[in-house]
Design a protein around this motif. Sequence first.
Motif, short mmCIF file in Angstrom:
data_model
loop_
_atom_site.label_atom_id
_atom_site.label_comp_id
_atom_site.label_asym_id
_atom_site.label_seq_id
_atom_site.Cartn_x
_atom_site.Cartn_y
_atom_site.Cartn_z
N ARG A 156 21.57 28.56 0.83
CA ARG A 156 21.18 26.94 1.25
C ARG A 156 20.74 27.47 2.69
N VAL B 16 10.85 27.78 -1.48
CA VAL B 16 12.65 27.26 -0.61
C VAL B 16 12.43 25.88 -2.28
N GLU B 17 13.56 25.26 -1.90
CA GLU B 17 13.41 23.90 -2.95
C GLU B 17 13.95 22.50 -2.13
N GLU B 18 12.75 22.01 -1.99
CA GLU B 18 13.31 20.64 -0.54
C GLU B 18 13.13 19.31 -1.06
N LEU C 60 14.49 16.58 0.63
CA LEU C 60 14.57 16.77 2.10
C LEU C 60 12.68 15.94 2.07
N THR C 61 11.77 16.76 0.85
CA THR C 61 10.22 15.77 1.03
C THR C 61 10.10 15.36 0.46
N TYR D 216 14.35 24.13 6.19
CA TYR D 216 14.40 22.85 7.58
C TYR D 216 16.55 23.12 6.35
N THR E 279 18.21 22.56 2.75
CA THR E 279 17.28 22.99 1.42
C THR E 279 17.56 25.03 0.67
N GLY F 153 17.22 11.65 -3.47
CA GLY F 153 17.05 12.95 -2.40
C GLY F 153 17.60 12.55 -1.05
N ASN G 230 16.45 12.59 1.59
CA ASN G 230 15.60 12.29 2.03
C ASN G 230 15.31 10.49 1.63
#
Length: 911
Positions: free
Chosen positions: A158, A173-175, A178-179, A206, A209, A644, A646
């Motif tokens: 992480r 990267v698994e985002e 966040l996104t 970031y 993530t 998420g 986000n």
Amino acid sequence: MNARSTAGSFERAPDQWHTLRPDEIRHHLQTPHGGLPEAEARRRLAQYGPNRLAPPKRRGPLLRLLMQFHNILLYVMMGAAAITAVLGHWVDTGVLLAAVVINAIIGFIQEGKAEAALDAIRAMLSPHATVVRDGHRREIDAADLVPGDLVLLGSGDRVPADLRLVSVHELRVEEAALTGESLPVEKGTEAVAADAPLGDRYGMAYSGTLVVYGQAKGIVVGTGGATELGKINELLTGIQALSTPLLRQIDRFGRFLAIAILAIAAATFLLGTLGRGHSPSEMFMMVVALAASAIPEGLPAIMTVTLALGVQRMARRNAIVRRLPAVETLGSVTVICSDKTGTLTRNEMTVQRVVCAGHVFDVGGVGYAPVGDFSVDGHIIDTDRYPALSLAIRAAVLCNDAHLREDDGLWRVEGDPTEGALLVLGDKAGFTRNVADSDWPRRDSIPFESQHRFMATYHRDADGEPWIFVKGAPERILDICTQQFDHDGERPLDADYWRRMATDTAAQGLRLLGLACKRAAPAEDHLRFADVEDGYTLLALVGIIDPPREEAIHAVGECHRAGIRVKMITGDHAETARAIGAQLAIGIGKPAVTGAEVAIMDDAALRRVAMEVDVFARASPEHKLRLVQALQDDGQVVAMTGDGVNDAPALKRADVGVAMGMKGTEAAKEAADVVLTDDNFATIAAAVREGRAVYDNLKKFILFMLPTNGGEALVVIAAILFELTLPLTPAQVLWINMVTSSTLGLALAFEPPERNIMGRMPRPPREALLSGFFIWRVVMVSFLMMTGALGLFLWEMEHGTSLETARTMAVNAVVVAEMFYLVNSRYIFAPVTNREGLTGNRYVLAAIAACIPLQLAFTHAPAMQAIFGSADLSVIEWLKVVGAGLLVFCVAELEKLVMRRARVAAAEGPA
């Protein structure tokens, strides 16, 4: 992150680290190739603090508990308790005060749970980090990271802070949290434009993530509150939870009612003492009785019970309500803003199209379950009869590092979701990984790398013949191909055809992969990049998408029929969002607006766009929050769904935040009011239906309660105005209230939803609880009850009946009228003169059945006669009482008929 968030000697560092090259980052943050010296790291840690999110300032437990009593509903209950205490009815006082305390405790507990949203975000920070300091690799507590630290990342890690990547090897990267990006992001070290959305900043990793593949080195550019997670945490901290539409209505209604009751009570006291000569003590007790009859003591209790029953019904429909008033707020929603990935879609990549030379194949089925047919122009085909398709599927399975697993009937992918989709494609055609490994063993491979944009594998078939398979970006695959494979074998490459098909497929929102092969062995029996330069045969273009849920398509349609607008707000690309939106009937024929466009709009422009546009793409947490606020500023009641971190700020700001329970982050769940245990958008439509039923039932209770209290009050006022003997004593008024509040009114909380409930438009957000129609209905039924009770009392007194008997008949006339009116109240406009109307709610029948023996005891039990001054009634007198109740029932049904016809005439308009 701003300049002051780094270290003292690099004050000029820019705000956007993604715009700088790796060497510029090292220079600005003064990071040697061997990492920071330990002494410098300690100095920076002392200057800028630990890499953790600061806890928010919170009210102490005592203040939080006391604030729960600052509620208009509880004020009404406490006022009612004070009145009953003055009259010496200590049992009533105790019950009311207990309800006040229970409500306050429930609110106290729920507020404590809501504050856990910030704790959930802080928990996303990685507990450990691998850094290079003084030239040595070491593992440290992630809280000790400082700007300028050199951090190492590996698969499964992480990300411990915001990093500018300086060295990358196949990093993905698994985002999504966040996104909102549905696929892992391929990372590099290149600088990008300053206005690039968060999901397009490929040189950044970031905090919070997850690394799913590869390795990298990165320099810390943001810690703690200066990270993107920190910004979201700050957004959450600054968001004030809004009151719900119902509580705002009840607040206004309670204030109006309190002022009206006090004004009427004061006028009655003055009229009785100054105008009619009654003693002040006698009039005080009558005014207290009048106030007791007018105050809706049952409203807070019935509201709590109705909402609690709504919670239970929603739980059975997979919606867990974390905040009680959210039940009703769902029923008043006018706009649902939904995240795409995992909410409207399955969050499972699926191959939907395979383009070969001369044929375009559609692939059925969704998600990771290997079930679905292949078709051409709507006709199902056998893949074995299409050599190009068969070979393309073989290439997709062989040139692949993912694994497909089935656990307890659920299929899941280990590895890259795109590669998983290719494995599912192979399973649908009967070519599984087991077949591939046994008949076509892999000899060597070149892993996918972002700079090369392809993956290659070397195999030997069952006959020992060599094959090289390649998959990658379509333009990269086209560059290495000179031939194409069609139904009749290899032909020269028609590049224009493939570019045209690529454009057409991408326009449908599908992500593209190219597949190619070469029947040859590597030059040195192991693969090198020189072996993947030219001479390949193009097999197919594969179109992949995260498909919408079937049930979500139906649910969106149901929301549209209910007058609720559905808007998609996603971090994904605009083309993909538009394509998914079209399949869901969201935003058809309208443009998609990106987060970058939202960022440059002022509030007035955003309010206009937010109402006109239904698809928003590449949206950051700030954009989602602004969109929700813009809709609320336009007067909309907004539900926001997401999974998420986000989504957390927008979830908290929305009138109803709805989080996904299965794939949602803890931050999203804690910020939300409702959690869906099945991650299904369709559950929201069911919850809206329940919410509308809750509001209907509250409205029905108020329409039942106010005339009941109003009828009693009018009886008392009329007696004082016309200097009549009081038909009801204060004790008898309180008996009526106690019986009707504890038995009759409660039954309406169990009323099932009316059939056309999802065929109505949402109620206007600013609609007053006491509309003109409400006031008319309350006044009409109040006068009917007064006419029945007072008329019966005066008739009996005129014919020589004793005062005790006449009063007993008046009390029973009011209660029996309420029993009949309870049946009327099941439907506000629809008739109840049918089997469903009379018997459809067994709780109404049970309430009436419970009330009857209470009234018989009030009338005939010696102990009750001694307390309340009641007297026995004959059969004839009981029939007169029932007649007074029937008067209310028949006139109320006749009024409904007139109202229905008036509404139909108004809807049809002038001929």
